[in-house]
Design a protein around this motif. Structure first.
Motif, PDB file in Angstrom:
ATOM      1  N   GLN A 180       0.830  -1.239  -0.158  1.00 60.19           N
ATOM      2  CA  GLN A 180       0.096  -0.117   0.065  1.00 60.19           C
ATOM      3  C   GLN A 180       0.795   1.341   0.074  1.00 60.19           C
ATOM      4  O   GLN A 180       1.699   1.556   0.893  1.00 60.19           O
ATOM      5  CB  GLN A 180      -0.902   0.096   1.282  1.00 60.19           C
ATOM      6  N   LEU A 181       0.743   2.194  -0.970  1.00 60.03           N
ATOM      7  CA  LEU A 181       1.367   3.423  -1.375  1.00 60.03           C
ATOM      8  C   LEU A 181       0.616   4.313  -0.900  1.00 60.03           C
ATOM      9  O   LEU A 181      -0.317   4.572  -1.508  1.00 60.03           O
ATOM     10  CB  LEU A 181       1.935   3.367  -2.593  1.00 60.03           C
ATOM     11  N   ASN A 182       0.747   5.386   0.217  1.00 63.94           N
ATOM     12  CA  ASN A 182      -0.028   6.480   0.453  1.00 63.94           C
ATOM     13  C   ASN A 182       1.108   7.640   0.492  1.00 63.94           C
ATOM     14  O   ASN A 182       2.161   7.632   0.662  1.00 63.94           O
ATOM     15  CB  ASN A 182      -0.153   6.211   2.001  1.00 63.94           C
ATOM     16  N   SER A 183       0.588   8.816   0.438  1.00 62.54           N
ATOM     17  CA  SER A 183       1.243   9.995   0.414  1.00 62.54           C
ATOM     18  C   SER A 183       2.156   9.979  -0.698  1.00 62.54           C
ATOM     19  O   SER A 183       3.607  10.253  -0.148  1.00 62.54           O
ATOM     20  CB  SER A 183       1.588  10.367   1.858  1.00 62.54           C
ATOM     21  N   LEU A 184       1.888   9.716  -1.804  1.00 66.53           N
ATOM     22  CA  LEU A 184       2.877   9.618  -2.809  1.00 66.53           C
ATOM     23  C   LEU A 184       3.409  10.683  -3.257  1.00 66.53           C
ATOM     24  O   LEU A 184       3.050  11.792  -3.332  1.00 66.53           O
ATOM     25  CB  LEU A 184       2.408   8.744  -3.931  1.00 66.53           C
ATOM     26  N   LYS A 185       4.822  10.854  -3.528  1.00 71.41           N
ATOM     27  CA  LYS A 185       5.641  11.889  -3.920  1.00 71.41           C
ATOM     28  C   LYS A 185       6.241  11.739  -5.313  1.00 71.41           C
ATOM     29  O   LYS A 185       6.459  10.404  -5.717  1.00 71.41           O
ATOM     30  CB  LYS A 185       6.728  12.032  -2.979  1.00 71.41           C
ATOM     31  N   PRO A 186       6.573  12.603  -6.124  1.00 68.66           N
ATOM     32  CA  PRO A 186       6.959  12.581  -7.491  1.00 68.66           C
ATOM     33  C   PRO A 186       8.432  11.473  -7.444  1.00 68.66           C
ATOM     34  O   PRO A 186       8.676  10.785  -8.153  1.00 68.66           O
ATOM     35  CB  PRO A 186       7.504  13.956  -7.815  1.00 68.66           C
ATOM     36  N   GLU A 187       8.948  11.910  -6.377  1.00 67.65           N
ATOM     37  CA  GLU A 187      10.430  10.771  -6.351  1.00 67.65           C
ATOM     38  C   GLU A 187      10.014   9.447  -5.960  1.00 67.65           C
ATOM     39  O   GLU A 187      10.951   8.416  -5.920  1.00 67.65           O
ATOM     40  CB  GLU A 187      11.237  11.429  -5.170  1.00 67.65           C
ATOM     41  N   ASP A 188       8.733   9.016  -5.820  1.00 67.15           N
ATOM     42  CA  ASP A 188       8.340   7.527  -5.679  1.00 67.15           C
ATOM     43  C   ASP A 188       8.264   6.870  -7.163  1.00 67.15           C
ATOM     44  O   ASP A 188       7.903   5.603  -7.218  1.00 67.15           O
ATOM     45  CB  ASP A 188       7.230   7.366  -4.823  1.00 67.15           C
ATOM     46  N   THR A 189       8.235   7.808  -8.071  1.00 68.23           N
ATOM     47  CA  THR A 189       8.193   7.224  -9.426  1.00 68.23           C
ATOM     48  C   THR A 189       9.297   6.299  -9.915  1.00 68.23           C
ATOM     49  O   THR A 189      10.434   6.399  -9.590  1.00 68.23           O
ATOM     50  CB  THR A 189       8.060   8.385 -10.467  1.00 68.23           C
ATOM     51  N   ALA A 190       8.777   4.922 -10.085  1.00 66.80           N
ATOM     52  CA  ALA A 190       9.730   4.039 -10.280  1.00 66.80           C
ATOM     53  C   ALA A 190       8.784   2.730 -10.942  1.00 66.80           C
ATOM     54  O   ALA A 190       7.744   2.595 -10.708  1.00 66.80           O
ATOM     55  CB  ALA A 190      10.531   3.680  -9.057  1.00 66.80           C
ATOM     56  N   ALA A 191       9.684   1.670 -11.242  1.00 65.39           N
ATOM     57  CA  ALA A 191       9.132   0.343 -11.610  1.00 65.39           C
ATOM     58  C   ALA A 191       9.235  -0.316 -10.054  1.00 65.39           C
ATOM     59  O   ALA A 191      10.245  -0.338  -9.758  1.00 65.39           O
ATOM     60  CB  ALA A 191       9.628  -0.496 -12.585  1.00 65.39           C
ATOM     61  N   TYR A 192       8.278  -0.992  -9.858  1.00 69.31           N
ATOM     62  CA  TYR A 192       8.303  -1.567  -8.371  1.00 69.31           C
ATOM     63  C   TYR A 192       8.108  -3.263  -8.679  1.00 69.31           C
ATOM     64  O   TYR A 192       7.447  -3.623  -9.683  1.00 69.31           O
ATOM     65  CB  TYR A 192       6.922  -1.180  -7.706  1.00 69.31           C
ATOM     66  N   PHE A 193       9.121  -3.788  -8.100  1.00 72.14           N
ATOM     67  CA  PHE A 193       9.165  -5.335  -8.077  1.00 72.14           C
ATOM     68  C   PHE A 193       9.305  -5.870  -6.864  1.00 72.14           C
ATOM     69  O   PHE A 193       9.553  -5.668  -5.831  1.00 72.14           O
ATOM     70  CB  PHE A 193      10.727  -5.584  -8.611  1.00 72.14           C
ATOM     71  N   CYS A 194       8.302  -7.185  -6.806  1.00 69.19           N
ATOM     72  CA  CYS A 194       8.598  -8.017  -5.856  1.00 69.19           C
ATOM     73  C   CYS A 194       9.195  -9.167  -5.791  1.00 69.19           C
ATOM     74  O   CYS A 194       9.729  -9.629  -6.956  1.00 69.19           O
ATOM     75  CB  CYS A 194       6.898  -8.916  -5.643  1.00 69.19           C
ATOM     76  N   ALA A 195       9.746  -9.727  -4.446  1.00 67.42           N
ATOM     77  CA  ALA A 195      11.003 -10.893  -4.818  1.00 67.42           C
ATOM     78  C   ALA A 195      10.857 -11.523  -3.483  1.00 67.42           C
ATOM     79  O   ALA A 195      10.007 -11.311  -2.617  1.00 67.42           O
ATOM     80  CB  ALA A 195      12.276 -10.091  -4.891  1.00 67.42           C
ATOM     81  N   ALA A 196      11.057 -12.767  -3.605  1.00 69.84           N
ATOM     82  CA  ALA A 196      11.054 -13.907  -2.519  1.00 69.84           C
ATOM     83  C   ALA A 196      12.288 -14.245  -2.175  1.00 69.84           C
ATOM     84  O   ALA A 196      13.355 -14.655  -3.100  1.00 69.84           O
ATOM     85  CB  ALA A 196      10.188 -14.872  -2.993  1.00 69.84           C
ATOM     86  N   THR A 197      12.780 -14.599  -0.956  1.00 66.40           N
ATOM     87  CA  THR A 197      13.959 -15.384  -0.485  1.00 66.40           C
ATOM     88  C   THR A 197      13.501 -16.123   0.682  1.00 66.40           C
ATOM     89  O   THR A 197      12.755 -15.755   1.516  1.00 66.40           O
ATOM     90  CB  THR A 197      14.940 -14.189   0.087  1.00 66.40           C
ATOM     91  N   GLU A 198      14.551 -17.361   0.674  1.00 63.64           N
ATOM     92  CA  GLU A 198      14.297 -18.111   1.609  1.00 63.64           C
ATOM     93  C   GLU A 198      15.311 -17.904   2.885  1.00 63.64           C
ATOM     94  O   GLU A 198      15.375 -18.445   3.919  1.00 63.64           O
ATOM     95  CB  GLU A 198      14.571 -19.644   1.367  1.00 63.64           C
ATOM     96  N   THR A 199      16.179 -16.787   2.698  1.00 60.93           N
ATOM     97  CA  THR A 199      17.232 -16.295   3.668  1.00 60.93           C
ATOM     98  C   THR A 199      16.426 -16.118   4.987  1.00 60.93           C
ATOM     99  O   THR A 199      15.136 -15.711   5.089  1.00 60.93           O
ATOM    100  CB  THR A 199      17.962 -15.467   3.425  1.00 60.93           C
ATOM    101  N   THR A 200      17.102 -16.308   5.983  1.00 64.04           N
ATOM    102  CA  THR A 200      16.691 -16.022   7.169  1.00 64.04           C
ATOM    103  C   THR A 200      17.209 -14.638   7.869  1.00 64.04           C
ATOM    104  O   THR A 200      18.406 -14.285   7.473  1.00 64.04           O
ATOM    105  CB  THR A 200      16.956 -16.904   8.461  1.00 64.04           C
TER     106      THR A 200
END
Length: 122
Positions: free
Chosen positions: A80-100
């Motif tokens: 959830q992205l609230n109070s967005l700013k122009p500097e938040d402009t980007a491609a957003y990626f999700c990722a997964a890791t099994e690291t602890t």
């Protein structure tokens, strides 16, 4: 394993968006699920993660404005992205890791989705 990110779009400064990451081939409760972003001409940077115990951690630049959550029934992670700013402009990626432990570096993540573009106009 597939991670499918969606929900990006064009929004005015101060507005909100909700990004989703649907996972298949893995169970999100067993992974740290992270979000990263990459602005044009810049390095991909850490945004936040949700751990296997539901613990969350955010980059200082988004703390208090962005929130990560999980839906076990849909095997989906949301940002959830609230109070967005122009500097938040980007491609957003999700990722997964099994690291602890703490997972804020790109090279800690083994599975990546495609990006979803967020554009914030001033």
């Amino acid at each position: 394993v597939q991670l499918q990110a969606s929900g990006g779009g064009l929004v005015q400064a101060g507005g909100s968006l909700r990004l989703s990451c649907a996972a298949s081939g893995l169970t999100i409760s067993r992974y740290i699920m992270g979000w990263f972003r990459q602005a044009p001409g810049k390095e991909r940077e850490f945004v936040g993660y949700i751990g296997s115990y539901g613990d969350t951690y955010y980059a200082d630049s988004v703390k208090g404005r962005f929130t990560i959550s999980r839906d076990y029934t849909r095997n989906t992670v949301s940002l959830q992205l609230n109070s967005l700013k122009p500097e938040d402009t980007a491609a957003y990626f999700c990722a997964a890791t099994e690291t602890t432990g703490h997972a804020t570096r790109r090279n800690q993540y083994s599975h990546w989705g495609q990006g979803t573009l967020v554009t914030v106009s001033s």
